[in-house]
Each structure stands twice: as C-alpha cells, then as structure tokens.
Scaffold this motif. Structure first.
Motif, short mmCIF file in Angstrom:
data_model
loop_
_atom_site.label_atom_id
_atom_site.label_comp_id
_atom_site.label_asym_id
_atom_site.label_seq_id
_atom_site.Cartn_x
_atom_site.Cartn_y
_atom_site.Cartn_z
N PRO A 1 0.98 -1.23 0.12
CA PRO A 1 -0.02 0.05 0.16
C PRO A 1 0.67 1.25 0.00
N TRP A 2 0.17 2.55 -0.11
CA TRP A 2 0.94 3.65 -0.35
C TRP A 2 1.80 3.96 0.56
N ILE A 3 1.53 3.86 1.97
CA ILE A 3 2.15 4.05 3.21
C ILE A 3 3.48 3.26 3.10
N SER A 4 3.62 2.18 2.55
CA SER A 4 4.64 1.40 2.44
C SER A 4 5.64 1.84 1.27
N GLN A 5 4.94 2.21 0.00
CA GLN A 5 5.58 2.64 -0.98
C GLN A 5 6.33 3.93 -0.84
N TRP A 6 5.62 4.97 0.13
CA TRP A 6 6.09 6.11 0.12
C TRP A 6 6.94 6.46 1.33
N ILE A 7 6.17 6.14 2.63
CA ILE A 7 6.80 6.60 3.75
C ILE A 7 7.71 5.28 4.63
N LEU A 8 7.14 4.18 4.49
CA LEU A 8 8.31 3.07 5.09
C LEU A 8 9.39 2.92 4.21
N ALA A 9 9.35 3.24 2.99
CA ALA A 9 10.60 3.04 2.15
C ALA A 9 11.30 4.23 2.16
N ASP A 10 11.15 5.15 2.59
CA ASP A 10 11.86 6.71 2.65
C ASP A 10 12.92 6.36 3.96
N LYS A 11 14.13 6.88 3.46
CA LYS A 11 15.20 6.74 4.61
C LYS A 11 14.93 7.42 6.00
N ALA A 12 14.05 8.45 5.71
CA ALA A 12 13.74 9.16 6.98
C ALA A 12 13.12 8.34 8.03
N ILE A 13 12.53 7.22 7.59
CA ILE A 13 11.89 6.28 8.58
C ILE A 13 13.06 5.78 9.54
N LEU A 14 14.35 5.70 9.13
CA LEU A 14 15.30 5.32 10.10
C LEU A 14 15.50 6.32 11.10
N ALA A 15 15.30 7.64 10.55
CA ALA A 15 15.59 8.60 11.62
C ALA A 15 14.22 8.95 12.82
N VAL A 16 13.08 8.29 12.30
CA VAL A 16 11.91 8.27 13.33
C VAL A 16 12.59 7.20 14.44
N LEU A 17 12.97 6.10 13.79
CA LEU A 17 13.09 5.09 14.60
C LEU A 17 14.52 5.34 15.74
N SER A 18 15.38 5.97 15.16
CA SER A 18 16.79 6.30 15.88
C SER A 18 16.65 7.47 16.61
N ASP A 19 15.53 8.26 16.51
CA ASP A 19 15.71 9.50 17.39
C ASP A 19 15.20 9.49 18.70
N ASP A 20 15.71 9.87 19.57
CA ASP A 20 15.32 9.49 21.12
C ASP A 20 13.74 10.33 21.43
N GLN A 21 13.70 11.28 20.70
CA GLN A 21 12.49 12.09 20.87
C GLN A 21 11.13 11.24 20.77
N PHE A 22 11.29 10.08 20.10
CA PHE A 22 9.99 9.33 19.63
C PHE A 22 10.22 7.97 20.24
N SER A 23 11.27 7.73 21.32
CA SER A 23 11.28 6.50 21.97
C SER A 23 10.11 6.14 22.96
N SER A 24 9.47 7.12 23.37
CA SER A 24 8.28 6.89 24.38
C SER A 24 7.20 5.97 23.40
N ASN A 25 7.42 6.03 22.06
CA ASN A 25 6.32 5.35 21.35
C ASN A 25 6.48 3.74 21.28
#
Length: 457
Positions: A288-312
């Motif tokens: 689906p489109w979220i996989s095509q555009w967002i999850l494939a974007d390299k910024a997804i690794l920034a979401v994962l590795s940034d401490d500001q999002f770790s509470s999720n």
C-alpha cells in the motif's frame, strides 16, 4: 556465542576465498568456465537486469545456520516495528513533517489496511557494524528487486559444478524462495486471502512508463501458473468504476503488485483513478501507499533512531532499535542528539564529523547522490551539506561494509570488493538472502555491482 560476537564471515567463507585466490593464480580457466556455465544457465532461465546480464557470481557468500537464524529473527522483528511506525505516522503531525515531500499525498497514505504486516513484500539491506550487530541501512518496502530472481539464481547456482566449493556442505534450500520458486507468488495469493477471505482470481503487475521491468514476466507467469488471470498494465491505463478497479480490457482486477518507482507517481496528474482505488482499498494493493512512500523513505530510520520518539516503543523494541538501526537524522537546522546521546547542533556536527557520516537523499534509489564522508573531499561535503539542508536528505552513521574477494563479472577480473547481506521478508517471515558486492562503496547492481548467492553451512 553472543549476538555481538557473531562473525560476518564464516570459516567456510574464508576457505572459499582462499580457494578462489588459488585458482585465480593456478587455474583461472577452470574457474571462468564454471562462471560462464552459471551465467548461461541464468540467462536461459530468463533472468536479466534491465536487459543486461543478471550478474550472479560463481563465488557464494557462506554463512552458518546460527547467523542465518539471527538475521531472520532480526528482520522479522523490524517488519513488526514498521507496522508501529506506520500507525504513528497516521496520527503524529511531528512525524508527518519529517516527510515533507509527501505532504500533498497524505489522504492516500493514511488510509492503511487492517492486515499485518503492512509491508507484505520487503527487503532490508544491511551491513555488520563494528559492534558485531547487523545494521539495517535501508528498508526497501516499495517493490524491491530480486524477489523471484535471487531465489531462482541460488537454485541454479547449487546445480552447477563449482571448483570453489569441493568438499563443502552448502545449502541454499534453507531459504524459502530458493527451495520453492513459487514462494513469492504464493505470498501474493496469501495476502489476497488474508485481506478478503477469498481465492485470488485476477491480478495485475502495475508498471509505469515501462521502467523497472525486471521480473515482471516471471511474476505474471507465476500468477497464471497458480490459476489466476494476470496481466501487466501501466498505472495510467487503470480505471476506477463502481464495480472496482478495471484494466484496459475492462476486466475487474482484485490484486495489484506495484512494480514501479513510487516517486514517479508523485507529480503525475492522470493517475488519480489508480491512486484513489488503491487508497480506498477497492483493490488489494501490494504494497500500500504508506509502504511505497513512507516506510521506504530513509527518514523512517530517523524516526526509529531519534530519542524524541522513543516513548512510542516498548523496551524490547527500543533494544532492537539500539542494536540494529544506525543513528540517522533528517538534515536541517536545529538541536538533536548524537550517537552517544549528547546534545548537538546538527549542521555543525555534520561538518565536524565527515569521516563518520553518510549523506543520502531520503527518497532516492540505487545509491543516487549518496555521499560517504570519508571518501569525499571537504569542498564537496560542504556543498552537499548546503543541498541537504534545502532538500529531504538524511545523515546516517557510517557503517563500514565487509570485504570479499570475488569474480567481478563486468571486466572478468578477480577483485576485492565491498559487500553486505540483505534479508527478504514475505508476509512477515524471512524468505531468503542476497549478498551484493561492488567496487563502489555504495553497493548496487545498477552501479556495476554483482550478486553472490548466499549459502548456509
């Protein structure tokens, strides 16, 4: 043996490398005869890379079963993690703002399917870090190459008399897509059943403007062999009707597999029927489109590795991220944390730490415009920092590739090359591996790279 102590290269692989070097000196003719036999068998099976020879090397990359299992567990856990991030994107504006290129597409992106995993077909590309952990440097959740061809290639490789592996017990069949050539097509059928509870009858492999046609014939023929009516259509030829999505022949299409570069769809005005139908889930769309555009974007690794999002994330997920996702940030002015969690001003940090960083466009493919700091002049690095601050770029902690001696097929020579290992995941389960090797530190088959069959000892 702990995970951190797991070697990237096994004793068997080192033995293969010594044997290759011996043959290259003493009997190169026998080695190249076997390589030519393999290349001919690959071509006869219909495999190619955009019309060129599919560059499968005679020299395998051997890993032991313990490492293979560890990589599989890691890859499957990361796919589950991507489901969490997809849901976060749909409700968190701060995360949405990390993907500015897709702002006008959110109405298509945020209507995500109920089935899991969202990324049904995925390839995680990785290298081994200095700490011994496998590091995932790209997610490839759009339409990764090699989903059929690499399994077929490994199977063919296993049947060729190989002067590099006498006396060795190497098995490719522990990889599902090598053991069963229909593995990929069966996952498409399973994905449709999971979404609808019905058997798939009609499917389309959707291309756009004739790009990225590798494996398309193999996918279509595989779907037909499995009992479905299947065709290849251009995205612009699809029409949305009250009955559902139809192709140019007027027949209803139940499942689409997107074999295209999703960036090409962003600025095109005549694809609304196709985009709308997929987003509204009037057809089962893989992925689906979220996989095509967002999850494939390299910024997804920034979401994962940034401490500001770790509470999720829960404690197990945080540990997974710490071990396997390299420090990554979206490039821009502002304060963040460095790999040691110290507060930094990001642009200044990028300037001062060139040797330990890589700059990448966040949504490019095939290594386009990737800059490895330690291999880049200071002048070019400064120029790219300015470009990165104005465009969607990520900066990532440098992970040194492994090294392997192999047959470099484009110029028929023996070379020491950079190499890594990638994990294919179908339906949330490991399907197999590929190893790429290249003279270019940015490894890609499109940049004269080669493929090493992965064999498990």
């Amino acid at each position: 043996m702990t995970i951190a102590e797991m070697p990237a290269i096994s004793k068997t692989d080192a033995r293969i490398e010594r044997r290759l070097c011996e043959l290259a000196t003493c009997d190169p003719a026998s080695m190249w005869r076997a390589q030519d036999e393999l290349s001919s068998a690959i071509a006869e099976a219909g495999m190619h890379f955009e019309g060129r020879a599919y560059p499968v090397c005679l020299r395998p990359f051997a890993i032991d079963s313990g490492l293979a299992n560890h990589l599989g567990v890691t890859a499957e856990a990361v796919i589950e993690l991507l489901d969490v991030v997809a849901e976060l994107y749909c409700r968190d504006e701060k995360i949405q703002n990390m993907f500015p290129f897709y702002k006008h597409l959110r109405h298509w992106i945020t209507n995500i399917p109920k089935y899991r995993p969202i990324a049904r077909i995925c390839r995680l590309d990785g290298l081994f870090g200095s700490d011994g952990h496998y590091k995932i440097i790209e997610t490839n959740t759009e339409a990764p190459g090699g989903v059929i061809q690499n399994g077929l290639a490994a199977n063919i490789w296993s049947r060729i008399a190989n002067p590099l592996t006498p006396g060795l017990s190497l098995d490719v069949s522990k990889q599902p897509f090598a053991k069963d050539p229909s593995c990929f097509v069966q996952e498409l059928m399973s994905a449709y059943y999971s979404a609808t509870g019905s058997r798939l009858r009609t499917a389309a492999v959707v291309n756009f403007r004739g790009r990225y046609m590798n494996e398309v014939d193999l996918i279509v023929n595989g779907l037909r062999d499995a009992g479905s009516k299947a065709e290849t259509f251009d995205a612009s030829a699809m029409k949305r009707t009250r009955r559902g999505l139809i192709g140019p022949d007027g027949d209803l299409i139940e499942l689409v597999y997107n074999k295209l570069d999703p960036r090409d769809l962003v600025a095109t005005s005549d694809l609304s029927d196709y985009l709308d139908a997929c987003a509204a889930q009037e057809v089962v769309s893989i992925n689906p489109w979220i996989s095509q555009w967002i999850l494939a974007d390299k910024a997804i690794l920034a979401v994962l590795s940034d401490d500001q999002f770790s509470s999720n994330f829960n404690a197990k997920q945080i540990e997974l991220i710490a071990r396997h996702i390299p420090w990554t940030r979206l490039v821009g002015e502002g304060v963040t944390t460095d790999p040691e969690r110290r507060r930094i001003e990001l642009i200044g940090y990028i300037r001062k730490n060139k040797a330990n960083l890589v700059l990448k466009p966040s949504n490019a493919t095939r290594g386009e415009h990737v800059l490895v700091g330690r291999l880049t002049s200071s002048e070019m690095w400064e120029e790219h920092i300015d470009r990165a601050a104005r465009n969607p770029y990520v900066v990532q902690q440098y992970v040194a590739p492994g090294e392997v001696t192999a047959l470099h097929l484009p110029n028929r020579s023996i070379k020491k090359m950079a190499c890594g290992i990638d994990c294919y995941v179908f339906g949330g389960r490991l399907a197999g591996f590929q190893s790429r090797a290249s003279l270019d530190p940015v490894m890609n088959v499109g940049r004269s790279g080669i493929l090493l069959p992965v064999a498990i000892e």
